[in-house]
Design an enzyme around this catalytic site. Structure first.
Site, PDB file in Angstrom:
ATOM      1  N   THR A   1     -40.064 -24.672   8.366  1.00  0.00           N
ATOM      2  CA  THR A   1     -40.110 -26.064   8.836  1.00  0.00           C
ATOM      3  C   THR A   1     -40.441 -26.166  10.321  1.00  0.00           C
ATOM      4  O   THR A   1     -41.152 -27.072  10.741  1.00  0.00           O
ATOM      5  CB  THR A   1     -38.735 -26.730   8.582  1.00  0.00           C
ATOM      6  OG1 THR A   1     -38.487 -26.680   7.180  1.00  0.00           O
ATOM      7  CG2 THR A   1     -38.695 -28.154   9.056  1.00  0.00           C
TER       8      THR A   1
ATOM      9  N   ASP B   1     -43.243 -20.467   3.353  1.00  0.00           N
ATOM     10  CA  ASP B   1     -41.925 -21.074   3.204  1.00  0.00           C
ATOM     11  C   ASP B   1     -41.023 -19.869   2.965  1.00  0.00           C
ATOM     12  O   ASP B   1     -41.369 -18.974   2.182  1.00  0.00           O
ATOM     13  CB  ASP B   1     -41.905 -22.008   1.996  1.00  0.00           C
ATOM     14  CG  ASP B   1     -40.557 -22.708   1.864  1.00  0.00           C
ATOM     15  OD1 ASP B   1     -40.510 -23.920   2.081  1.00  0.00           O
ATOM     16  OD2 ASP B   1     -39.560 -22.015   1.534  1.00  0.00           O
ATOM     17  N   SER B   2     -39.888 -19.818   3.603  1.00  0.00           N
ATOM     18  CA  SER B   2     -39.139 -18.558   3.565  1.00  0.00           C
ATOM     19  C   SER B   2     -38.593 -18.226   2.182  1.00  0.00           C
ATOM     20  O   SER B   2     -38.137 -17.108   1.954  1.00  0.00           O
ATOM     21  CB  SER B   2     -38.035 -18.538   4.623  1.00  0.00           C
ATOM     22  OG  SER B   2     -36.952 -19.325   4.236  1.00  0.00           O
ATOM     23  N   SER B   3     -38.659 -19.155   1.247  1.00  0.00           N
ATOM     24  CA  SER B   3     -38.279 -18.819  -0.134  1.00  0.00           C
ATOM     25  C   SER B   3     -39.246 -17.787  -0.717  1.00  0.00           C
ATOM     26  O   SER B   3     -38.920 -17.124  -1.697  1.00  0.00           O
ATOM     27  CB  SER B   3     -38.299 -20.062  -1.015  1.00  0.00           C
ATOM     28  OG  SER B   3     -37.433 -21.022  -0.494  1.00  0.00           O
TER      29      SER B   3
ATOM     30  N   ASP C   1     -34.138 -20.958   5.303  1.00  0.00           N
ATOM     31  CA  ASP C   1     -33.532 -20.687   3.985  1.00  0.00           C
ATOM     32  C   ASP C   1     -33.188 -19.213   3.775  1.00  0.00           C
ATOM     33  O   ASP C   1     -32.111 -18.892   3.273  1.00  0.00           O
ATOM     34  CB  ASP C   1     -34.465 -21.151   2.857  1.00  0.00           C
ATOM     35  CG  ASP C   1     -34.571 -22.670   2.779  1.00  0.00           C
ATOM     36  OD1 ASP C   1     -33.779 -23.352   3.460  1.00  0.00           O
ATOM     37  OD2 ASP C   1     -35.436 -23.177   2.050  1.00  0.00           O
TER      38      ASP C   1
ATOM     39  N   THR D   1     -17.288  -9.787  -1.213  1.00  0.00           N
ATOM     40  CA  THR D   1     -16.566 -11.026  -1.562  1.00  0.00           C
ATOM     41  C   THR D   1     -17.480 -12.253  -1.526  1.00  0.00           C
ATOM     42  O   THR D   1     -18.423 -12.321  -0.733  1.00  0.00           O
ATOM     43  CB  THR D   1     -15.353 -11.261  -0.631  1.00  0.00           C
ATOM     44  OG1 THR D   1     -14.759 -12.520  -0.974  1.00  0.00           O
ATOM     45  CG2 THR D   1     -15.719 -11.260   0.832  1.00  0.00           C
TER      46      THR D   1
HETATM   47  N1  ASP Z   1     -37.850 -24.359   3.204  1.00  0.00           N
HETATM   48  C1  ASP Z   1     -37.904 -24.047   4.607  1.00  0.00           C
HETATM   49  C2  ASP Z   1     -37.987 -22.538   4.750  1.00  0.00           C
HETATM   50  O1  ASP Z   1     -37.021 -21.852   4.661  1.00  0.00           O
HETATM   51  C3  ASP Z   1     -36.731 -24.607   5.304  1.00  0.00           C
HETATM   52  C4  ASP Z   1     -36.660 -24.278   6.772  1.00  0.00           C
HETATM   53  O2  ASP Z   1     -37.603 -23.846   7.399  1.00  0.00           O
HETATM   54  O3  ASP Z   1     -35.608 -24.480   7.360  1.00  0.00           O
HETATM   55  O4  ASP Z   1     -39.065 -22.028   4.928  1.00  0.00           O
END
Ligand code: ASP
Length: 342
Positions: free
Chosen positions: A15, A59-61, A92, A277
């Protein structure tokens, strides 16, 4: 020595780098040129900047071990030419990437500061501006010609955390990260207050970059009511070499014989079982309750207060190294980069 700090900004996506396209209004990724447009204050820094952009931006996903390796290679190639590194990354999975890099960069003696934001840098109320500027200043900070933060850290919401101690815990607040088991490394107010005694010390050895990661791991997150079938399918994942047991409280798990028998079979088949945990604070204490004493007898390894993010990446790193099972078990119980309190 050059007195003007040099900083490499590595832009991976997320983002933070988004700005509104003047014509279409869509959010589009930043370039080095318009970084100065959105952050004119950059010109006031007396630093040398250079910029490296991931292609494609992510996008970090969509981050995965190959991108972690690419990132480690960029840092390795540019290591001698820069005093510090700022990595712009989606929030993320930032805690995973920061944890992975902490293990991959052995003998790190320079700052690698991850940051991102909850609102794009092109928006009026963005948190990206502060996060970015703070990160640059921290990456450049030196005392007696030595970097103040020679480790992988995450800078977010005026706080600096050890990267491999953090988790993302809030999808909306500017304070998106928590480090439940290790105090902040620095706080940003009128001045940046560094807690020197909490920050790793440089060892002045040559950087060694580990680029082999083995992703044959799985997570078995326990919940009341988990079925035998679900446990069976995770423990019998094809090729799996290690399973993280995400347990309750201080490392506790059901004592039902169908559950313990399956764990015993997995351990007998050579699978490493690592007890982490589900709590964001506190530690696994194997044997404290009857519900974890059984795990200990099976040979489950206690992960102390390690985060799941760190456990995942530490296992990938150790399994990818040329180590015997005994050595892997020993290192799982040893803090290698300050990732747990042993
Ligand atoms: N979906 C975005 C990402 O992780 C959210 C962010 O940048 O905070 O790439």
């Amino acid at each position: 020595m050059n007195t003007q700090p040099s900083i490499l900004i590595i832009y991976t996506g997320g983002t933070i780098g988004m700005v509104q396209h003047p014509k279409t209004g869509y959010l589009t990724p930043l370039t080095f040129e318009n970084l100065y447009r959105y952050l004119p204050v950059m010109q006031n820094f007396n630093y040398d900047f250079d910029f490296y952009t991931f292609k494609p931006l992510l996008d970090s996903s969509n981050m995965n071990p190959s991108f972690w390796i690419e990132l480690a290679e960029v840092i390795e190639k540019k290591y001698e030419s820069f005093d510090g590194f700022v990595v712009l990354h989606g929030s993320d999975t930032m805690a995973y990437t920061a944890s992975a890099l902490s293990f991959m960069l052995e003998n790190l003696n320079k700052p690698v500061i991850f940051t991102g934001s909850q609102l794009p840098i092109g928006m009026i109320r963005t948190d990206g501006r502060e996060n970015f500027i703070n990160s640059v200043e921290i990456a450049a900070a030196r005392e007696d010609e030595t970097p103040v933060v020679p480790e992988v850290a995450i800078c977010f919401d005026n706080k600096l955390f050890r990267g491999n101690r953090t988790s993302k815990f809030n999808a909306e607040n500017f304070g998106a990260f928590v480090s439940g088991n290790y105090p902040v490394l620095a706080e940003v107010g009128v001045r940046i207050r560094y807690y020197h005694d909490r920050i790793l010390k440089p060892n002045f050895k040559k950087l060694k970059v580990h680029k082999t990661l083995d992703d044959n791991i799985a997570i078995l997150k326990l919940f009341p009511g988990i079925t035998e079938r679900a446990v069976h399918s995770i423990l019998n994942t094809r090729g799996v070499r290690a399973v993280i047991l995400e347990t309750f409280g201080a490392g506790n798990a059901p004592t039902a014989s169908w559950f313990l028998d399956q764990l015993r079979d997995a351990a007998d088949n050579g699978i490493i079982l690592f007890n982490v945990t589900q709590c964001k604070g506190g530690t696994v204490e194997m044997g404290k309750y009857e519900t974890s004493a059984e795990l200990e007898k099976i040979g489950v390894i206690g992960g102390y207060d390690i985060t799941t993010e760190s456990a995942v990446t530490k296992l990938m790193f150790l399994l990818g190294s040329d180590l015997s099972k005994e050595e892997i078990i020993k290192y799982l119980q040893t803090s290698l980069r300050g990732e747990m309190t042993v």
